[in-house]
Design a protein around this motif. Structure first.
Motif, PDB file in Angstrom:
ATOM      1  N   THR A   1      -2.746 -59.288 -31.814  1.00 22.78           N
ATOM      2  CA  THR A   1      -2.415 -59.807 -30.483  1.00 22.78           C
ATOM      3  C   THR A   1      -0.908 -59.824 -30.246  1.00 22.78           C
ATOM      4  O   THR A   1      -0.461 -60.023 -29.128  1.00 22.78           O
ATOM      5  CB  THR A   1      -2.952 -61.243 -30.307  1.00 22.78           C
ATOM      6  N   THR A   2      -0.126 -59.607 -31.273  1.00 23.10           N
ATOM      7  CA  THR A   2       1.328 -59.686 -31.185  1.00 23.10           C
ATOM      8  C   THR A   2       1.913 -58.450 -30.507  1.00 23.10           C
ATOM      9  O   THR A   2       1.636 -57.337 -30.933  1.00 23.10           O
ATOM     10  CB  THR A   2       1.937 -59.823 -32.595  1.00 23.10           C
TER      11      THR A   2
ATOM     12  N   TYR B   1       0.072 -48.725 -34.034  1.00 19.54           N
ATOM     13  CA  TYR B   1       0.145 -50.144 -33.698  1.00 19.54           C
ATOM     14  C   TYR B   1      -0.565 -50.339 -32.371  1.00 19.54           C
ATOM     15  O   TYR B   1      -0.190 -49.717 -31.376  1.00 19.54           O
ATOM     16  CB  TYR B   1       1.605 -50.592 -33.585  1.00 19.54           C
ATOM     17  N   ILE B   2      -1.592 -51.174 -32.353  1.00 22.75           N
ATOM     18  CA  ILE B   2      -2.357 -51.441 -31.135  1.00 22.75           C
ATOM     19  C   ILE B   2      -2.334 -52.944 -30.882  1.00 22.75           C
ATOM     20  O   ILE B   2      -2.672 -53.734 -31.771  1.00 22.75           O
ATOM     21  CB  ILE B   2      -3.813 -50.958 -31.266  1.00 22.75           C
ATOM     22  N   THR B   3      -1.955 -53.337 -29.675  1.00 22.50           N
ATOM     23  CA  THR B   3      -1.993 -54.739 -29.290  1.00 22.50           C
ATOM     24  C   THR B   3      -3.364 -55.057 -28.719  1.00 22.50           C
ATOM     25  O   THR B   3      -3.833 -54.372 -27.801  1.00 22.50           O
ATOM     26  CB  THR B   3      -0.911 -55.049 -28.241  1.00 22.50           C
TER      27      THR B   3
ATOM     28  N   LEU C   1      -7.922 -51.164 -40.591  1.00 19.57           N
ATOM     29  CA  LEU C   1      -7.578 -51.864 -39.350  1.00 19.57           C
ATOM     30  C   LEU C   1      -7.062 -53.226 -39.784  1.00 19.57           C
ATOM     31  O   LEU C   1      -7.794 -54.004 -40.399  1.00 19.57           O
ATOM     32  CB  LEU C   1      -8.795 -52.026 -38.437  1.00 19.57           C
ATOM     33  N   LEU C   2      -5.818 -53.525 -39.479  1.00 21.63           N
ATOM     34  CA  LEU C   2      -5.130 -54.674 -40.047  1.00 21.63           C
ATOM     35  C   LEU C   2      -4.610 -55.624 -38.981  1.00 21.63           C
ATOM     36  O   LEU C   2      -3.838 -55.219 -38.110  1.00 21.63           O
ATOM     37  CB  LEU C   2      -3.960 -54.163 -40.901  1.00 21.63           C
ATOM     38  N   ASP C   3      -5.018 -56.889 -39.079  1.00 22.04           N
ATOM     39  CA  ASP C   3      -4.447 -57.944 -38.248  1.00 22.04           C
ATOM     40  C   ASP C   3      -3.161 -58.414 -38.920  1.00 22.04           C
ATOM     41  O   ASP C   3      -3.000 -58.265 -40.138  1.00 22.04           O
ATOM     42  CB  ASP C   3      -5.443 -59.099 -38.122  1.00 22.04           C
TER      43      ASP C   3
END
Length: 171
Positions: free
Chosen positions: A118-119, A136-138, A85-87
């Motif tokens: 958050t992007t 990709y999850i915001t 899980l990557l920010d």
């Protein structure tokens, strides 16, 4: 789900509050697997591509008082059935570079990477998929929506299937 199918979580997230919420709510959703957290992209790259933790500990590498030493993390060889899980927005090395390195290396190319950030800029989303992210999850800004998104992610992680014997590949 049988024990052999559990999926471990490698969380690369600089925000302590977000990391706590992610782990707590994944556990509430029933994900009881191991969690390994890195506070920035450089820590993650050091872990995946630097000297083995035992070598780093012997040489004194691994960080100061605020950073866990390399030996504080499990051996890379013990990583099996895990997802990242990557920010994206992190100090030192951002998530784009971590994603690029993970996907270009034959040792880690098959590791599933879920960008959790958050992007919601369409260009950044496209760039992540071009670099090889799997999902990709915001992260919603509103607290309750964020908790719900993580809970749904937890349900997904309970049923996701990885290739048999999926593990960190030796060099």
């Amino acid at each position: 789900m049988s024990h052999g199918e559990t999926v471990g979580i490698v969380l690369i997230e600089d925000d302590d509050g977000h990391a706590t919420l992610v782990e707590r709510n994944l556990r509430r959703a029933g994900v009881s697997n191991g969690f390994l957290r890195f506070r920035d992209g450089q820590q993650a790259l050091d872990y995946f591509f630097g000297p083995a933790p035992a070598e780093a500990a012997a040489s004194g590498a691994g960080g100061g008082a605020s950073e866990p030493t390399a030996s504080a993390y499990p051996s890379r060889d013990d990583l099996t059935n895990f997802v990242v899980l990557l920010d994206l927005k992190m100090p030192r090395v951002d998530g784009f570079e971590v994603l690029r390195r993970l996907k270009e290396s034959p040792r880690t190319a098959a590791v599933p990477v879920i960008v959790l950030t958050t992007t919601d800029d369409p260009r950044e989303i496209a760039r992540c998929y071009e670099l090889g992210c799997n999902v990709y999850i915001t992260k919603p800004v509103e607290y309750d929506a964020f908790i719900e998104a993580v809970r749904r992610l937890g349900f997904f992680l309970q049923v996701v299937k990885l290739p048999p014997g999926h593990r960190f590949a030796a060099p």
